[in-house]
Design a protein around this motif. Structure first.
Motif, PDB file in Angstrom:
ATOM      1  N   UNK A 139       0.966  -1.262  -0.075  1.00 27.76           N
ATOM      2  CA  UNK A 139       0.022   0.041   0.007  1.00 27.76           C
ATOM      3  C   UNK A 139       0.749   1.068  -0.146  1.00 27.76           C
ATOM      4  N   UNK A 140       1.856   1.053   1.120  1.00 28.40           N
ATOM      5  CA  UNK A 140       2.679   2.422   0.870  1.00 28.40           C
ATOM      6  C   UNK A 140       3.530   2.744  -0.704  1.00 28.40           C
ATOM      7  N   UNK A 141       4.096   1.919  -0.705  1.00 32.18           N
ATOM      8  CA  UNK A 141       4.204   1.896  -2.168  1.00 32.18           C
ATOM      9  C   UNK A 141       3.615   2.575  -3.272  1.00 32.18           C
ATOM     10  N   UNK A 142       2.035   1.942  -3.477  1.00 30.09           N
ATOM     11  CA  UNK A 142       2.080   2.080  -4.130  1.00 30.09           C
ATOM     12  C   UNK A 142       1.594   3.701  -4.182  1.00 30.09           C
ATOM     13  N   UNK A 157      11.665  12.934  -0.184  1.00 33.05           N
ATOM     14  CA  UNK A 157      10.626  12.728   1.093  1.00 33.05           C
ATOM     15  C   UNK A 157       9.853  11.305   0.961  1.00 33.05           C
ATOM     16  N   UNK A 158      10.269  10.353   0.277  1.00 23.57           N
ATOM     17  CA  UNK A 158       9.490   9.847   0.716  1.00 23.57           C
ATOM     18  C   UNK A 158       9.629   8.612   1.527  1.00 23.57           C
ATOM     19  N   UNK A 159      10.652   7.960   2.130  1.00 27.26           N
ATOM     20  CA  UNK A 159      11.496   7.926   3.687  1.00 27.26           C
ATOM     21  C   UNK A 159      10.432   8.666   5.311  1.00 27.26           C
ATOM     22  N   UNK A 164       7.249   2.247   5.971  1.00 28.69           N
ATOM     23  CA  UNK A 164       8.160   0.663   5.332  1.00 28.69           C
ATOM     24  C   UNK A 164       8.465   0.317   4.862  1.00 28.69           C
ATOM     25  N   UNK A 165       8.857   1.081   3.656  1.00 30.63           N
ATOM     26  CA  UNK A 165       9.836   1.653   2.598  1.00 30.63           C
ATOM     27  C   UNK A 165      11.130   1.574   2.954  1.00 30.63           C
ATOM     28  N   UNK A 170      13.131   2.629  -1.930  1.00 29.22           N
ATOM     29  CA  UNK A 170      12.721   4.019  -2.861  1.00 29.22           C
ATOM     30  C   UNK A 170      13.224   4.092  -3.767  1.00 29.22           C
ATOM     31  N   UNK A 171      14.342   3.231  -4.220  1.00 29.83           N
ATOM     32  CA  UNK A 171      15.433   3.359  -4.935  1.00 29.83           C
ATOM     33  C   UNK A 171      14.891   2.105  -6.120  1.00 29.83           C
TER      34      UNK A 171
END
Length: 181
Positions: A139-142, A157-159, A164-165, A170-171
């Motif tokens: 879910x976090x990935x999507x 900013x993703x991290x 969860x990622x 992220x890469x």
């Protein structure tokens, strides 16, 4: 012959321990740490499944007019309570002459099986937690991919927003989006 019905980590039915002595007697054991009246229903379901498997193995003609041999069942439902009560359960069975000969000759093996079955609860809890974690990560990935595509966040900013990622996740998200451009 071992006739334990196994459907580990699925929604199918399975019994804790089942075996047949020749083709004459079946034993089904349901180890239960919490009492519920549904043990009886499950025992009947295990018995039906066991008979089904037996008749298939014997190539029995259930639709013919000739009587088929039906092994006499012996069903034992054992309420074991806590882990420490398993040897006590075996002692009670031997004292009451339930499977006494079998338990005397294979007590260590039966205790080992019962301890393994006790740990299946832990295995199931671990599996469920792992599945939840995987679903949360997906879910976090999507969501991260969508927010990146929509320009609402940067890769850096993703991290911060999606803990969860991992850095590798992220890469991979960044690589995947660069390939679609």
């Amino acid at each position: 012959m071992d006739i334990t019905i196994r459907n580990v980590l699925t929604n199918g039915i399975y019994n804790d321990l089942g075996f047949r002595v020749g083709d004459k007697v079946m034993f089904l054991v349901e180890q239960q740490s919490l009492w519920t009246m549904n043990i009886i229903v499950r025992g009947l379901m295990y018995l039906v499944q066991t008979y089904h498997d037996y008749f298939e193995e014997q190539d029995a003609d259930l639709y013919g007019s000739k009587k088929v041999h039906v092994p006499e069942p012996e069903i034992y439902m054992i309420y074991t309570g806590e882990r420490a009560s398993k040897p006590e359960t075996i002692r009670i069975c031997k004292d009451r002459d339930l499977l006494r000969e079998f338990l005397v000759s294979r007590e260590k093996e039966v205790i080992s099986i019962m301890m393994t079955l006790f740990d299946e609860g832990k295995i199931m809890r671990t599996h469920v937690a792992s599945e939840k974690k995987a679903a949360s990560k997906e879910t976090a990935w999507k969501a991260a991919e969508k927010m990146l595509r929509d320009g609402k966040i940067s890769v850096d900013e993703i991290a911060e927003y999606f803990t969860e990622l991992s850095a590798k996740d992220i890469e991979d998200i960044e690589k995947g989006l660069l390939q679609t451009i």
